[in-house]
Scaffold this active site. Structure first.
Site, PDB file in Angstrom:
ATOM      1  CB  THR A   1      -0.942   0.040   1.220  1.00 23.49           C
ATOM      2  OG1 THR A   1      -0.167  -0.070   2.422  1.00 23.49           O
ATOM      3  CG2 THR A   1      -1.979  -1.082   1.157  1.00 23.49           C
TER       4      THR A   1
ATOM      5  CG  PHE B   1      -7.302  -7.668  -1.652  1.00 26.04           C
ATOM      6  CD1 PHE B   1      -5.964  -8.025  -1.511  1.00 26.04           C
ATOM      7  CD2 PHE B   1      -7.848  -7.601  -2.926  1.00 26.04           C
ATOM      8  CE1 PHE B   1      -5.182  -8.326  -2.622  1.00 26.04           C
ATOM      9  CE2 PHE B   1      -7.072  -7.907  -4.045  1.00 26.04           C
ATOM     10  CZ  PHE B   1      -5.738  -8.261  -3.886  1.00 26.04           C
TER      11      PHE B   1
ATOM     12  CG  HIS C   1      -2.515 -15.794  -3.599  1.00 25.68           C
ATOM     13  ND1 HIS C   1      -3.112 -14.943  -2.700  1.00 25.68           N
ATOM     14  CD2 HIS C   1      -2.705 -17.042  -3.090  1.00 25.68           C
ATOM     15  CE1 HIS C   1      -3.643 -15.642  -1.710  1.00 25.68           C
ATOM     16  NE2 HIS C   1      -3.390 -16.921  -1.911  1.00 25.68           N
TER      17      HIS C   1
ATOM     18  CB  CYS D   1      -3.249 -20.905 -24.653  1.00 23.35           C
ATOM     19  SG  CYS D   1      -4.603 -21.686 -25.554  1.00 23.35           S
TER      20      CYS D   1
ATOM     21  CG  ASN E   1      -1.619  -6.611   9.214  1.00 21.84           C
ATOM     22  OD1 ASN E   1      -1.268  -6.565   8.042  1.00 21.84           O
ATOM     23  ND2 ASN E   1      -2.892  -6.640   9.590  1.00 21.84           N
TER      24      ASN E   1
HETATM   25  N1  APR Z   1       1.650  -1.392   6.819  1.00 22.43           N
HETATM   26  C1  APR Z   1       1.239  -2.475   7.536  1.00 22.43           C
HETATM   27  N2  APR Z   1       0.048  -3.092   7.330  1.00 22.43           N
HETATM   28  C2  APR Z   1      -0.743  -2.590   6.369  1.00 22.43           C
HETATM   29  C3  APR Z   1      -0.393  -1.458   5.594  1.00 22.43           C
HETATM   30  C4  APR Z   1       0.866  -0.856   5.860  1.00 22.43           C
HETATM   31  N3  APR Z   1       1.301   0.225   5.182  1.00 22.43           N
HETATM   32  N4  APR Z   1      -1.421  -1.200   4.720  1.00 22.43           N
HETATM   33  C5  APR Z   1      -2.369  -2.134   4.962  1.00 22.43           C
HETATM   34  N5  APR Z   1      -1.967  -2.959   5.942  1.00 22.43           N
HETATM   35  C6  APR Z   1      -2.660  -4.139   6.476  1.00 22.43           C
HETATM   36  C7  APR Z   1      -4.163  -3.973   6.593  1.00 22.43           C
HETATM   37  O1  APR Z   1      -4.495  -3.521   7.894  1.00 22.43           O
HETATM   38  C8  APR Z   1      -4.664  -5.402   6.338  1.00 22.43           C
HETATM   39  O2  APR Z   1      -4.895  -6.100   7.556  1.00 22.43           O
HETATM   40  O3  APR Z   1      -2.452  -5.152   5.525  1.00 22.43           O
HETATM   41  C9  APR Z   1      -3.514  -6.096   5.590  1.00 22.43           C
HETATM   42  C10 APR Z   1      -3.893  -6.476   4.160  1.00 22.43           C
HETATM   43  O4  APR Z   1      -4.865  -7.490   4.249  1.00 22.43           O
HETATM   44  P1  APR Z   1      -5.715  -7.858   2.945  1.00 22.43           P
HETATM   45  O5  APR Z   1      -6.190  -6.610   2.300  1.00 22.43           O
HETATM   46  O6  APR Z   1      -6.689  -8.913   3.384  1.00 22.43           O
HETATM   47  O7  APR Z   1      -4.618  -8.486   1.966  1.00 22.43           O
HETATM   48  P2  APR Z   1      -4.028  -9.951   1.993  1.00 22.43           P
HETATM   49  O8  APR Z   1      -3.883 -10.431   3.393  1.00 22.43           O
HETATM   50  O9  APR Z   1      -2.831  -9.929   1.137  1.00 22.43           O
HETATM   51  O10 APR Z   1      -5.185 -10.789   1.249  1.00 22.43           O
HETATM   52  C11 APR Z   1      -4.901 -12.141   0.956  1.00 22.43           C
HETATM   53  O11 APR Z   1      -6.911 -12.234  -0.372  1.00 22.43           O
HETATM   54  O12 APR Z   1      -8.377 -11.476  -1.959  1.00 22.43           O
HETATM   55  C12 APR Z   1      -7.309 -12.301  -1.739  1.00 22.43           C
HETATM   56  O13 APR Z   1      -5.820 -12.994  -3.401  1.00 22.43           O
HETATM   57  C13 APR Z   1      -6.110 -11.905  -2.566  1.00 22.43           C
HETATM   58  O14 APR Z   1      -3.780 -12.278  -2.032  1.00 22.43           O
HETATM   59  C14 APR Z   1      -5.001 -11.723  -1.548  1.00 22.43           C
HETATM   60  C15 APR Z   1      -5.526 -12.507  -0.359  1.00 22.43           C
END
Ligand code: APR
Length: 248
Positions: free
Chosen positions: A30, A37, A122, A130, A216
């Protein structure tokens, strides 16, 4: 607020570990401008249904919808740059402190930051294939055909439907996931960065490793069992860890 004691504890865990790994999710990217997500209000799944956007069901039964909607999520990452957290993970690998990165991300930023052992559980947005003759192409082939107005990209060789090499809801897990499990079985420390740890089967990996560091912004289901938890930004915490490692 990052507590010095927690940073020192994390550094000691890393230095004392025999086989440390990182596990990253969308939250590590991010700060490179790529939305995650599930962050409330900003995460992609707050704006669209993942099952509708990135599922094999839609790809197979309504490919025009897939390439009109879900495909957009997979594009546009090539302009993003690795951030401090990606770069520091690559440095820690170079110095022998970690043995690789298991990532759920498809943005290629760990490779571009210089990480050598990256397990893309992932998939990735570098290639596509294809579905009929299995020929492999660059991901750009999908973008080229979609931008040329082709509603469902076709294989230049056999005319079959092309699909991204991204693992979508409904797909089998890729070979990198099997490799990641083997790595986790050897590991004694997992550094989780930027993942809600809500999506199976990757969310079971932290259960396999004795020691956990979690970085996180939001709480995760593993906070209680982690050795140390930072509810702070990945770049900031990783810089503190790197600087402290260098001075102790
Ligand atoms: N620093 C630390 N943590 C962060 C930051 C940051 N700058 N920005 C966001 N976060 C945290 C958010 O609080 C959230 O808990 O990162 C986490 C991201 O979680 P998700 O959005 O659920 O992403 P992810 O865990 O990668 O999702 C797993 O879900 O939809 C599927 O395939 C997709 O690979 C993805 C999988």
């Amino acid at each position: 607020m990052i507590l010095v004691d927690d940073i020192e504890k994390a550094c000691k865990l890393i230095k004392d570990s025999t086989y440390a790994l990182a596990l990253t999710g969308a939250g590590i990217s991010t700060e490179s401008g790529i939305p995650d997500f599930r962050s409330p209000g900003v995460g992609l799944w707050g704006k669209m249904d993942p099952m509708e956007a990135l599922s094999t069901d839609v790809l197979l039964n309504n490919p025009e919808k897939f390439y009109r909607e879900g495909f957009k999520i997979l594009r546009g990452m090539e302009n993003a740059q690795p951030n401090d957290a990606h770069r520091i993970l690559a440095e820690l690998e170079d110095k022998g402190y970690i043995n690789g990165v298991i990532t759920q991300n498809i943005d290629n930023l760990h490779h571009r930051a210089g990480s050598k052992k990256v397990y893309e559980v992932h998939g990735n947005t570098r290639t596509c294939h294809c579905m009929r003759c299995k020929s492999k192409y660059e991901f750009k082939e999908l973008e080229r055909q979609v931008d040329a107005g082709i509603k469902v990209p076709k294989c230049p060789k056999c005319g079959g439907m092309l699909r991204p090499d991204v693992v979508m809801f409904g797909d089998m897990m890729p070979q990198d996931f099997e490799l990641a499990l083997k790595e986790a079985q050897k590991s004694d420390l997992l550094i989780v960065i930027g993942s809600s740890l809500e999506v199976a089967p990757v969310c079971y990996i932290p259960d396999m490793v004795p020691h956990l560091i979690i970085i996180n912004l939001m709480k995760t289901p593993y906070d209680k069992s982690a050795d140390v938890v930072f509810h702070d930004k990945a770049g900031k915490v990783m810089k503190e860890i790197r600087d402290t490692m260098e001075n102790t």
